[in-house]
Design an enzyme around this catalytic site. Structure first.
Site, PDB file in Angstrom:
ATOM      1  CD  GLU A 147      24.459  40.209  48.222  1.00 30.45           C
ATOM      2  OE1 GLU A 147      23.699  39.985  49.175  1.00 30.45           O
ATOM      3  OE2 GLU A 147      25.307  41.108  48.234  1.00 30.45           O
ATOM      4  CB  CYS A 192      27.134  45.333  39.376  1.00 30.50           C
ATOM      5  SG  CYS A 192      28.555  44.899  40.393  1.00 30.50           S
ATOM      6  CB  CYS A 211      36.587  37.640  47.293  1.00 33.00           C
ATOM      7  SG  CYS A 211      37.917  38.303  46.264  1.00 33.00           S
ATOM      8  CB  CYS A 228      40.128  44.532  49.214  1.00 31.37           C
ATOM      9  SG  CYS A 228      40.844  43.854  47.713  1.00 31.37           S
ATOM     10  CB  CYS A 284      35.916  44.828  49.729  1.00 34.39           C
ATOM     11  SG  CYS A 284      34.829  43.715  48.842  1.00 34.39           S
ATOM     12  N   GLY A 340      33.936  38.632  44.197  1.00 34.19           N
ATOM     13  CA  GLY A 340      34.988  37.825  43.597  1.00 34.19           C
ATOM     14  C   GLY A 340      35.956  38.618  42.734  1.00 34.19           C
ATOM     15  CD  GLU A 341      40.691  39.935  40.546  1.00 38.11           C
ATOM     16  OE1 GLU A 341      40.596  40.989  41.180  1.00 38.11           O
ATOM     17  OE2 GLU A 341      40.756  39.894  39.290  1.00 38.11           O
ATOM     18  CB  SER A 348      36.320  45.765  37.946  1.00 43.63           C
ATOM     19  OG  SER A 348      37.009  46.392  38.987  1.00 43.63           O
ATOM     20  CB  SER A 366      40.069  47.938  42.361  1.00 46.64           C
ATOM     21  OG  SER A 366      38.837  47.576  41.842  1.00 46.64           O
ATOM     22  CG  LEU A 367      45.593  52.707  41.494  1.00 47.81           C
ATOM     23  CD1 LEU A 367      46.591  51.602  41.238  1.00 47.81           C
ATOM     24  CD2 LEU A 367      45.848  53.869  40.523  1.00 47.81           C
ATOM     25  CG  HIS A 368      40.896  51.455  45.678  1.00 47.63           C
ATOM     26  ND1 HIS A 368      39.951  52.198  45.025  1.00 47.63           N
ATOM     27  CD2 HIS A 368      40.494  50.167  45.558  1.00 47.63           C
ATOM     28  CE1 HIS A 368      39.005  51.402  44.547  1.00 47.63           C
ATOM     29  NE2 HIS A 368      39.309  50.172  44.839  1.00 47.63           N
ATOM     30  CG  ASN A 403      29.079  52.739  49.339  1.00 44.41           C
ATOM     31  OD1 ASN A 403      28.397  53.741  49.248  1.00 44.41           O
ATOM     32  ND2 ASN A 403      29.721  52.191  48.322  1.00 44.41           N
ATOM     33  CB  CYS A 419      31.436  49.968  44.958  1.00 45.80           C
ATOM     34  SG  CYS A 419      31.386  49.866  43.196  1.00 45.80           S
TER      35      CYS A 419
HETATM   36  S1  SF4 Z   1      37.354  44.390  46.292  1.00 48.59           S
HETATM   37 FE1  SF4 Z   1      37.032  42.696  44.835  1.00 48.59          FE
HETATM   38  S2  SF4 Z   1      38.990  41.570  44.945  1.00 48.59           S
HETATM   39 FE2  SF4 Z   1      38.927  42.857  46.783  1.00 48.59          FE
HETATM   40  S3  SF4 Z   1      38.023  41.529  48.373  1.00 48.59           S
HETATM   41 FE3  SF4 Z   1      36.336  42.714  47.404  1.00 48.59          FE
HETATM   42  S4  SF4 Z   1      35.532  41.330  45.832  1.00 48.59           S
HETATM   43 FE4  SF4 Z   1      37.577  40.568  46.387  1.00 48.59          FE
END
Ligand code: SF4
Length: 349
Positions: A91, A109, A116, A120, A123, A167-168, A199, A222-224, A298, A341
């Site tokens: 996507e 984006c 992935c 996380c 996500c 994805g990372e 990112s 992406s710290l959080h 979200n 996001c």
């Molecule tokens: S936030 Fe990014 S790195 Fe983490 S699971 Fe989602 S897509 Fe993968």
């Protein structure tokens, strides 16, 4: 199976042409068709002779991605599901942003992997398996397709690109850097690298590698949570890439590139939204020149996290600002179509 012509470098393309009795300058023309004019078939390469196009057709193929589905949000955000040559879906999102009623930014984006491998907890993509990396052309094609949507829907080209989709990116390092090269090169789309942000969830070794490669694009982490115990709970990658290791890697990146870091921070209700969390974040930001983007969360069906309330957000942001930190609060876009996001998961409409 025919070879994917976009896997060849400019030099390899030239070699192929000379070995096959064609004139070398044809390679430059083909390269331009592929990466500057984004041709999706050899038939479009009208300044090549018919016989050259036939030879190319006999030996190679172009594997453009196609738009499988497209949804437009009430706020103008457009989410696309792209089909890859092997049937996999990823996507990408077009996010138009207004300032004083004028179009200010057109951001794409894009995804870098199918699924992935990092899990996380907040996500939706993290609940899918990682199937494979995207190649440079597949990332480039998302940019081209989203740029086309921007022009068709808003009469404006893309101004920014964020590698923040599925994805990372740093676990697909080579292809991601190659795609940036195709997007920024004068022989490609010619966009400024300063308009691109990659990112990462935080792979310390690869952040250092970005520094060694002296990349010109922006980097977001992406710290959080600026506390290992909390970050371990929501981002398991933190167990092997601790805040200490990430802080060192970011300082190294800054030393090598001079580029300020962006920290992305979602304020989860009752998890990382206290003044103590803000204080820990402030201390972490001091390690390197940085700004903080606070992102609205979200909720996803797979997890129980909730967005914090507006008062807590104001207090959190106010604390950081009182310490001199540059803070942007990013309202979420495209929520109604699961394009915001953390919501990208290839869900069928
Ligand atoms: S936030 Fe990014 S790195 Fe983490 S699971 Fe989602 S897509 Fe993968």
């Amino acid at each position: 199976m025919k070879q994917d012509i976009r896997k060849l470098t400019a030099v390899q393309l030239k070699d192929w042409f000379t070995k096959n009795g064609e004139q070398g300058f044809r390679a430059k023309q083909v390269h331009e068709w592929l990466w500057k004019k984004s041709a999706s078939s050899f038939e479009q390469m009208t300044n090549l002779s018919l016989s050259t196009r036939e030879v190319l057709n006999a030996n190679f193929e172009i594997r453009p991605l196609t738009v499988d589905q497209q949804q437009k949000s009430n706020d103008g955000t457009i989410k696309s599901s792209f089909k890859l040559f092997d049937g996999n879906l990823v996507e990408g999102v077009l996010i138009p942003a207004l300032r004083n009623d004028d179009l200010d930014r057109m951001t794409a984006c894009v995804s870098s992997q199918v699924g992935c491998s990092l899990t996380c907890k907040f996500c939706a993509t993290g609940y899918m398996d990682r199937k494979r990396n995207l190649d440079a052309a597949e990332i480039y094609d998302q940019v081209v397709a989203i740029d086309r949507q921007a022009k068709e829907n808003y009469d404006a080209p893309l101004t920014n690109i964020v590698y923040m989709g599925m994805g990372e990116p740093l676990l697909n390092y080579k292809n991601v850097l190659e795609s940036v090269d195709r997007i920024t090169s004068p022989d490609g789309l010619g966009m400024s690298p300063k308009r691109i942000t990659v990112s990462t969830a935080g792979i310390a070794k690869m952040i250092r590698q970005l520094g060694d490669d002296a990349v010109k694009f922006n980097l977001a982490l992406s710290l959080h949570a600026a506390n290992d115990q909390k970050r371990d709970q929501i981002m398991p990658i933190n167990e092997s890439n601790t805040l200490e290791a990430l802080g060192d890697a970011l300082a190294y990146f800054y030393k090598k590139t001079g580029t300020r870091i962006t920290f992305e921070y979602i304020l989860f209700y009752n998890f990382n939204d206290t003044l103590q969390d803000a204080q820990e974040l402030w201390k972490f930001t001091k390690r390197v020149p940085a700004k903080v983007n606070i992102i609205e969360y979200n909720p996803i069906a797979e997890a129980n996290f909730k967005n914090t309330d507006p008062q807590t957000l104001d207090k959190f942001a106010g604390y950081l600002e009182s310490k001199g930190v540059i803070v942007n609060v990013r309202r979420s876009r495209g929520k109604d179509i699961d394009a915001a996001c953390g919501q990208l998961a290839g869900k069928k409409v």
